[in-house]
Design an enzyme around this catalytic site. Sequence first.
Site, short mmCIF file in Angstrom:
data_model
loop_
_atom_site.label_atom_id
_atom_site.label_comp_id
_atom_site.label_asym_id
_atom_site.label_seq_id
_atom_site.Cartn_x
_atom_site.Cartn_y
_atom_site.Cartn_z
N GLU A 247 -2.32 34.95 41.05
CA GLU A 247 -1.48 36.05 41.44
C GLU A 247 -1.32 36.89 40.93
O GLU A 247 -0.35 38.04 41.15
CB GLU A 247 -0.05 34.77 41.63
CG GLU A 247 -0.02 33.63 42.32
CD GLU A 247 -0.64 32.19 41.66
OE1 GLU A 247 -0.70 31.26 42.71
OE2 GLU A 247 -1.30 32.59 41.46
N ARG B 133 4.61 32.75 38.60
CA ARG B 133 3.21 32.97 37.52
C ARG B 133 2.68 34.26 38.06
O ARG B 133 2.30 34.84 36.61
CB ARG B 133 2.40 31.70 38.97
CG ARG B 133 2.39 31.00 39.24
CD ARG B 133 1.08 29.66 39.86
NE ARG B 133 0.79 29.33 38.94
CZ ARG B 133 -0.51 28.32 38.77
NH1 ARG B 133 -1.25 28.36 40.26
NH2 ARG B 133 -1.57 28.35 38.06
N LYS C 227 -13.91 19.18 53.30
CA LYS C 227 -12.83 18.40 54.28
C LYS C 227 -12.30 17.96 54.71
O LYS C 227 -13.74 18.11 56.03
CB LYS C 227 -11.93 20.16 53.80
CG LYS C 227 -11.46 20.40 52.52
CD LYS C 227 -10.89 21.51 52.64
CE LYS C 227 -10.03 21.98 51.92
NZ LYS C 227 -9.57 23.52 51.42
#
Length: 620
Positions: free
Chosen positions: A372, A400, A286
């Site tokens: 989740e 979710r 990243k």
Amino acid sequence: MPETNATSHFPLLSLIDCPADLRALPKHKLSQVCTELRQYLLTSVSQSSGHLASGLGTVELTVALHKVYQTPFDQVIWDVGHQAYPHKILTGRREQLSSIRQKDGLHPFPWREESEYDVLSVGHSSTSISAALGIAIAAQKDDNNRKVVAVIGDGAMTAGMAFEALNHAGDISPDMLVILNDNEMSISENVGALNNHFARLLSGKFYTSLREGSKQLLRGMPTMRQLASRAEEHVKGMVTPGTIFEELGFNYIGPVDGHDVDTLVDTLQNMRSLKGPQLLHVVTRKGKGYAPAENDPIGYHGVPKFDPAINQLPSAKAGLPSYSKIFGDWLCEIAATDDKLVAITPAMREGSGMVEFSRRFPEQYYDVAIAEQHAVTLAAGLAISNYRPVVAIYSTFLQRAYDQVIHDVALQNLPVVFAIDRAGIVGADGPTHQGAFDLSFLRCVPNLVVMTPSDENECRQMLYTAYHCNQPAAVRYPRGSGTGCTLEPMSELELGKSVERRKGEAVAILNFGTLLEEVLPAADALNATVIDMRFVKPLDVEALLAAAEGYELLVTVEENAIAGGAGSAVLEALQAHQVQANVLCIGLPDSFIKHGSQTEIRAELGLDAAGIEAQIRKRL
């Protein structure tokens, strides 16, 4: 477009208006394309704000994919979409990139309505493999030789949905490629020249034909065939970490250096013709190419406008505390006196204001990654065991885990606190992230208390109340800063009790949540009464019935979908008590809310003070 001379600074990139232009370039030019693309991305995003570190890390991968695959006929699906800025640049949106995340500008994520190269509209994690599998099945049925690729980050691989899709794909064996963009580890010595050579070898025709030919030869001899299969598995297992994917039915290749565009092109060209489900493990960094982002990929994940030459982001302006910080401070305050508190987040530590808590109380903190559903049921298990779980979760991500809220928490009346961040309009992240539906889908769940604080002091009091009410309870609060009100000592609120904020005539505005600061100026202009309802469930029916009797017009105001929201709760309560009343419901319309700043979207939807006043005057 960045304020630079495109021809002189980006001589190759300025010639690429679509992937076909990229494919027309000779392979030896690709490294220069990557250099220009990375610089263009840095220059543009630093001037406009947006997601940065993830895109810097996928430059070579994006170039290689569009070089090898015949997009848009071949279809590439990007998971989540933070990493897809280079994809947007190469697919005809280069000069529009400066408008990304701004009202009427480019969408922050891949979006089907925006480009034929955006196969799946995304924003939530871990959907790419399932969608790619569906497309691969369709391609097989249509016999059209379409290739499909899913690019998924390793963070997204922590979600169960990704493994459900892998398991299914491995079972039915369609032709498809999953690229695991592993961007959390640095490229070490085991991902170098030797490993790149190994990836080319494993994806090449010689190894593939040898592998398949050996299996055909040994098909009639089960013991020998099993032995050969196990030998192959163990040989690959010694030099690659892909055994789990092999067990799921995928042919694993990698890891390969995701910043070596030549190796990526060679490997993808080999894998494009392979049959069955393939997984390519690509290691990237990243923020690649910009040292501050490499060193702080979290800080540079989403950035404001900044000067890349200074090598640091601008300091946050001192101002009012955010609701996320109010929540984080509350967590620390409670945990300091109660070791039964356990805080859970699905990979949203920074966004939910839990950094300090995670450092001060590591034994009471659980980041479950992008999972989740697991987060909510984990909380249920802790509550059963006499701990006091607090689930910090964005409104849009709570969608979710809806079954777990009902089946694992509310049905058993377990004392779990849901701290629902980013409720209402969130701004630049757009339709996938707007917290538009939580009041609608929560208030119909039995046993669940639902609270809507109007300021940061009420937020603290309601979190405290939720923590002590001994049943499931949700407190929803918005993205952004509070009002600067005084924070009072915490005490439990009476469940279902409203507060009158202003006395007026003819009109009573029933406020639910932090739009109160817009409601009060409108009420002043109208000389209306303002009742801060505070609770969506249980509703203050006594105050509601009194208002229905005493005022000509009742107005409900909420930053949630009108359909099924707090206004609907008011209408249902009036009907249940057979009370006739003139009611105007103000909230979010029955449509998905586009991206733009919170101020812009509220004004457009009539949810600022002027808009609320205008809607009421129109009804009067």
